[in-house]
Design an enzyme around this catalytic site. Structure first.
Site, PDB file in Angstrom:
ATOM      1  N   ASP A  47       0.875  -1.161   0.000  1.00 35.03           N
ATOM      2  CA  ASP A  47       0.000   0.000   0.000  1.00 35.03           C
ATOM      3  C   ASP A  47       0.917   1.216   0.000  1.00 35.03           C
ATOM      4  O   ASP A  47       1.762   1.373   0.899  1.00 35.03           O
ATOM      5  CB  ASP A  47      -0.894   0.009   1.240  1.00 35.03           C
ATOM      6  N   HIS A 101      -5.932   2.307  -5.182  1.00 36.17           N
ATOM      7  CA  HIS A 101      -6.132   2.349  -3.734  1.00 36.17           C
ATOM      8  C   HIS A 101      -6.905   3.608  -3.317  1.00 36.17           C
ATOM      9  O   HIS A 101      -6.791   4.048  -2.186  1.00 36.17           O
ATOM     10  CB  HIS A 101      -4.771   2.295  -3.032  1.00 36.17           C
ATOM     11  N   HIS A 105      -7.840   8.209   0.039  1.00 35.85           N
ATOM     12  CA  HIS A 105      -7.781   7.215   1.126  1.00 35.85           C
ATOM     13  C   HIS A 105      -8.899   7.397   2.163  1.00 35.85           C
ATOM     14  O   HIS A 105      -8.662   7.322   3.373  1.00 35.85           O
ATOM     15  CB  HIS A 105      -6.409   7.280   1.820  1.00 35.85           C
ATOM     16  N   HIS A 195       3.996  -1.907   3.365  1.00 37.33           N
ATOM     17  CA  HIS A 195       3.851  -0.510   2.965  1.00 37.33           C
ATOM     18  C   HIS A 195       5.196  -0.018   2.433  1.00 37.33           C
ATOM     19  O   HIS A 195       6.242  -0.577   2.744  1.00 37.33           O
ATOM     20  CB  HIS A 195       3.391   0.349   4.141  1.00 37.33           C
TER      21      HIS A 195
END
Length: 244
Positions: A47, A101, A105, A195
């Site tokens: 991510d 993604h 967010h 990440h």
């Protein structure tokens, strides 16, 4: 009936052993958490968030091991600076997969249909502009979803992707702690979450790929791992090939 539902949710929780991947068995539709396969192949995913960026180092480690990964990109991260724009191009150039993604967010369980579509389309256009390729994979921000958000994402032609192995690297609890957490849970068909902006991820990435390649594992993109037809997703989020 209530007791059965409770037990089902309880078992699911301890199966994944992580609140971040908690699934609800009464959902009609789930993202893919893991793939049911006997082949020793897994997918590493990142991510891509703000913070101290270690993407270049991560790309070098992946190249070192001839491993491919899937990067789930936040739209605002892409256009934060020119360096990030070039990193997106570099990910694509090196044969890695780019997933959507969202743009900002947000929690998709609190968004209207129109806002969900906008979040996805904005990031999709940014990825396409830089790579001339559209992603068909989507990961919910913070891993949070509900039935409605899943159906909207799927209606746009995306496959929602979660994970069954969480490094929890953002807590930065120590390299050994994170290594043991990940290495103890990897199995054929696993989808691993890291990440791009955490302290110990590059070090552990190098170690994990090296160790598991010795065991015969192959590190592939999510799209190379999952089934694209004739499949079902069970109440644990495991994607299984249908026998025809």
């Amino acid at each position: 009936m209530v007791l059965i539902l409770f037990l089902s949710v309880f078992v699911t929780y301890f199966y994944f052993n992580d609140p971040a991947v908690f699934t609800f068995s009464n959902q009609k539709s789930l993202p893919i958490y893991r793939v049911d396969t006997n082949e020793k192949k897994v997918a590493i995913t990142f991510d891509v968030n703000w913070g101290k960026d270690r993407t270049e180092e991560i790309l070098e480690i992946l190249d070192k091991h001839d491993a491919k990964a899937t990067f789930f990109l936040i739209g605002k991260w892409i256009d934060y600076n020119e360096q990030n724009v070039e990193l997106v191009k570099e990910m694509h150039k090196r044969g890695h997969e780019l997933g959507n993604h969202s743009n900002l967010h947000p929690d998709f369980t609190n968004l209207s249909r129109e806002k969900i579509i906008k979040e996805i389309e904005i990031t999709d256009s940014k990825i396409y502009e830089l790579t001339n390729k559209r992603s068909k994979l989507f990961r919910f921000p913070k891993g949070e979803y509900d039935q409605e958000s899943i159906e909207i994402v799927k209606s746009l032609g995306y496959i929602p992707i979660q994970w069954d192995v969480d490094s929890i690297d953002w807590k930065e609890q120590g390299a050994e702690v994170e290594y043991n957490r990940v290495s103890s849970k990897i199995k054929p068909g696993s989808i691993i979450l890291f990440h791009n902006n955490t302290q110990y991820t590059p070090e552990n990435l190098d170690k994990i790929i090296g160790e598991f390649k010795k065991q015969g594992y192959k590190f592939v993109t999510v799209s190379e791992l999952i089934y694209h037809e004739n499949y079902e997703i069970d109440i644990m989020g495991v994607q299984k090939k249908l026998k025809i």
